[in-house]
Write an enzyme that holds these catalytic residues in place. Structure first.
Site, mmCIF file in Angstrom:
data_model
loop_
_atom_site.group_PDB
_atom_site.id
_atom_site.type_symbol
_atom_site.label_atom_id
_atom_site.label_comp_id
_atom_site.label_asym_id
_atom_site.label_seq_id
_atom_site.Cartn_x
_atom_site.Cartn_y
_atom_site.Cartn_z
ATOM 1 C CG ASP A 63 41.116 34.825 40.415
ATOM 2 O OD1 ASP A 63 40.421 35.961 40.340
ATOM 3 O OD2 ASP A 63 40.210 33.656 40.967
ATOM 4 C CD GLU A 104 40.490 39.075 42.716
ATOM 5 O OE1 GLU A 104 40.661 37.987 42.764
ATOM 6 O OE2 GLU A 104 39.298 39.694 42.667
ATOM 7 C CG HIS A 128 36.763 40.872 35.475
ATOM 8 N ND1 HIS A 128 38.168 41.246 35.972
ATOM 9 C CD2 HIS A 128 36.532 39.953 36.221
ATOM 10 C CE1 HIS A 128 38.353 40.055 36.781
ATOM 11 N NE2 HIS A 128 37.290 39.187 37.002
ATOM 12 C CG ASP A 129 35.565 40.724 39.660
ATOM 13 O OD1 ASP A 129 34.884 39.829 38.727
ATOM 14 O OD2 ASP A 129 36.562 40.251 40.231
HETATM 15 C C1 GLC Z 1 38.205 37.049 41.088
HETATM 16 C C2 GLC Z 1 37.840 37.081 39.941
HETATM 17 C C3 GLC Z 1 36.144 36.989 39.702
HETATM 18 C C4 GLC Z 1 35.882 35.543 39.804
HETATM 19 C C5 GLC Z 1 36.653 35.198 41.487
HETATM 20 C C6 GLC Z 1 36.625 33.590 41.292
HETATM 21 O O1 GLC Z 1 37.643 37.672 42.185
HETATM 22 O O2 GLC Z 1 38.245 38.549 39.662
HETATM 23 O O3 GLC Z 1 35.664 37.385 38.316
HETATM 24 O O4 GLC Z 1 34.499 35.236 39.883
HETATM 25 O O5 GLC Z 1 37.764 35.426 41.514
HETATM 26 O O6 GLC Z 1 37.651 32.972 40.486
#
Ligand code: GLC
Ligand code: CA
Length: 556
Positions: free
Chosen positions: A203, A265, A330-331
């Protein structure tokens, strides 16, 4: 290049909370996942990424971890997890865990200790700074959720200092400068590998390093979303020099010692920055997903953008890095709504899948995409759960926008579009739960659900399966060079993937119009249709007529 299992993988992201509820409490869980693994096998998936299922107060649905080595009781136990893992492995499906290493929950033992006193042994696990002379926050940096007063710093009475959080105040950032913290994290990563997981999704890994000295941001505030002089300025914590040292240290202590696949990510990662993170000789991570095509805010992928981005990333892959092909997670919003056309829901869902599965990299499906799930629009802000949505709404109210404007913005940008429960069938609550779902089901579930999709000769699910099979049978999809044709066309995307064994030609009309194209002679050889998304016959010819959202894969 050394061959790895994940080069040929088809990935699938499970957002457990919304996938399948086995016990009627309205929350998806691990036994629910276990009961559906056969569906994923039938889809042709051979790798699952679990969004966080660790113990968490669920402020950000699990991205606020309060115990990195426990499963959240709402999802089950470690024993349930082990059952899922073993069952998945027995079906040839690998399992990748999300690791949230930038921040923890404020309920984590480390933070509860850290805030007790300045000399607590856990104090430096987090980032603490004294107030400025006038008592205000150490910097004007805003938090990404636009939460609270907007600041990325929260004052803690007990010790009279501020702690830092890029996201929610309930998600304090971990201090990667502190060796004992690193050691705890490494121990924890080994714990999951010992249990048998096959890798990690990292993440927001580009944000572990913060700008030294905490300078003030000079960025102009966003009139819609920033509040009270705090500005969201990603440059303060994204790709800050020193980030590579951290990743190399994790790699040295964990990844390089074990069999494991890592995908990051890549917030803010362009193809220029990517090689330093993902080339094997760098010793950092294996692959990443970037945001140059898909992001929460983007509403269009033009063929021109698609060509430009894919070409650039193919270049990174030629150097030995691996890209993730995806259009939603999911985002984000639902990809059919955002990049396809709901009026051609089935056709455009299949076309988008054709693009992600035949472009260089590892395709990652997000749950529901394979049945063409669409965005939702709730009538009241009360029905939304996503903290980004709620913060944005609050900001817009304070910045003088109307409720209507704020609801318009929120409903399109909301991450809840992707998080409504999975639509299994047309029974109550879409077959997701027998109880009250934690987030409302998309009212279109009677028309869009897995059961109905499978019963249809036009099944989107089966198109995904055919694409997965194609990846197994055709090396060009995995290793072939990428070349685009008709590069001036505003609707149609044409490309080949060619390796020494074969050349595949992909033609996709990414528009709701009928289109005629004229292909160059060099492409007019052979032309066996491997897969098409419409029932109509179409054969390879110099002059071709394409229906809206038609996508065909030929072998030349
Ligand atoms: C990433 C996740 C997201 C989360 C963020 C903070 O972007 O994909 O869902 O809110 O990190 O952890
Ligand atoms: Ca449950």
């Amino acid at each position: 290049m050394e061959k790895k299992w994940w080069h040929e993988a088809v990935g699938y992201e499970i957002y457990c909370k919304s996938f399948c509820d086995s016990n009627g409490d309205g929350i998806g869980d691990l036994q629910g996942v276990k009961s559906k693994l056969g569906v994923l096998r039938d889809l042709g998936v051979n790798c699952i990424w679990f969004a966080p299922i660790y113990k968490s107060p669920q402020v950000d649905n699990g991205y606020d971890v309060s115990d990195y080595m426990e499963i959240d009781p709402a999802y089950g136990t470690l024993k349930d997890f082990k059952e899922v893992l073993d069952t998945a492995h027995s079906m040839g499906i690998r399992v990748i865990m999300d690791q949230v290493l930038n921040h923890s929950s404020d309920q984590h033992f480390w933070f509860r200790e850290s805030r007790k006193s300045k000399d607590n042994p856990y104090r430096n696990y987090y980032i603490w700074q004294p107030p400025r002379e006038d008592g205000s926050e150490p910097t004007n940096w805003g938090n990404y959720f636009h939460e609270g007063n907007g600041s990325a710093w929260t004052f803690d009475e007990t010790t009279g200092e501020y702690y830092f959080h890029q996201y929610s105040a309930k998600m304090p950032d971990l201090n990667w400068e502190y060796e004992p913290l690193r050691q705890e994290i490494y121990k924890m990563l080994h714990f999951w590998l010992d249990l048998g997981v096959d890798g990690f999704r990292l993440d927001v890994f580009t944000r572990f390093k913060k700008m030294p000295g905490f300078p003030m941001s000079t960025k102009t505030p966003d009139p819609k979303l920033d509040r009270k002089g705090y500005v969201v300025d990603y440059t303060m914590c994204t790709h800050v020099p020193g980030i590579h040292e951290i990743l190399k240290d994790i790699n040295k202590n964990v990844f390089s010692q074990r069999e494991c696949m890592t995908m990051g990510e890549g917030a803010g990662v362009t193809c220029e920055l990517a090689p330093d993170y993902i080339l094997p000789e760098r010793g950092e991570i294996d692959s990443l997903y970037h945001f140059e095509l898909s992001s929460r805010r983007r509403s269009e992928i033009t063929p021109e953008l698609f060509r430009t981005v894919q070409k650039k990333w193919a270049g990174v892959m030629e150097q030995g890095g691996w890209n993730i092909q995806y259009l939603s997670n999911h985002d984000s919003q639902r990809q059919v709504t955002c990049y396809g056309d709901e009026a051609y829901r089935v056709e455009s869902a299949k076309l988008l899948a054709t693009l992600t599965h035949t472009s260089p990299g590892i395709p990652f499906i997000y749950q529901g995409e394979e049945i063409g799930m669409v965005n939702v629009r709730f009538d009241s802000i009360e029905d939304y759960n996503c903290c980004y949505t709620l913060g944005a709404y609050q900001s817009m109210m304070e910045n003088g926008y109307t409720v209507e404007e704020a609801m318009d913005f929120c409903s399109t940008q909301s991450r809840d579009n992707a998080r409504t429960p999975y639509q299994w069938d047309d029974s109550e609550n879409a077959g997701f739960t027998t109880g009250k779902p934690w987030l409302k089901v998309n009212p279109r579930y009677t028309e869009i659900n897995l059961k109905k999709d499978l019963a249809s000769p036009d099944s989107i699910f089966r198109h995904y399966r055919a694409l997965a099979d194609l990846r197994k049978e055709h090396p060009a999809v995995i290793r072939g060079n990428l070349t685009f044709y008709l590069e001036d066309d505003e609707d149609v995307i044409v490309y080949t993937r060619a390796c020494k064994e074969e050349t595949l030609l992909i033609i996709a009309n990414k528009s709701s119009k009928q289109r005629a194209i004229s292909l160059p002679e060099s492409l007019l050889q052979g032309g066996e249709v491997l897969l098409s998304n419409l029932k109509k016959e179409n054969s390879l010819a110099k002059e071709m007529k394409l229906d809206p959202w038609e996508a065909i894969i030929f072998r030349l």
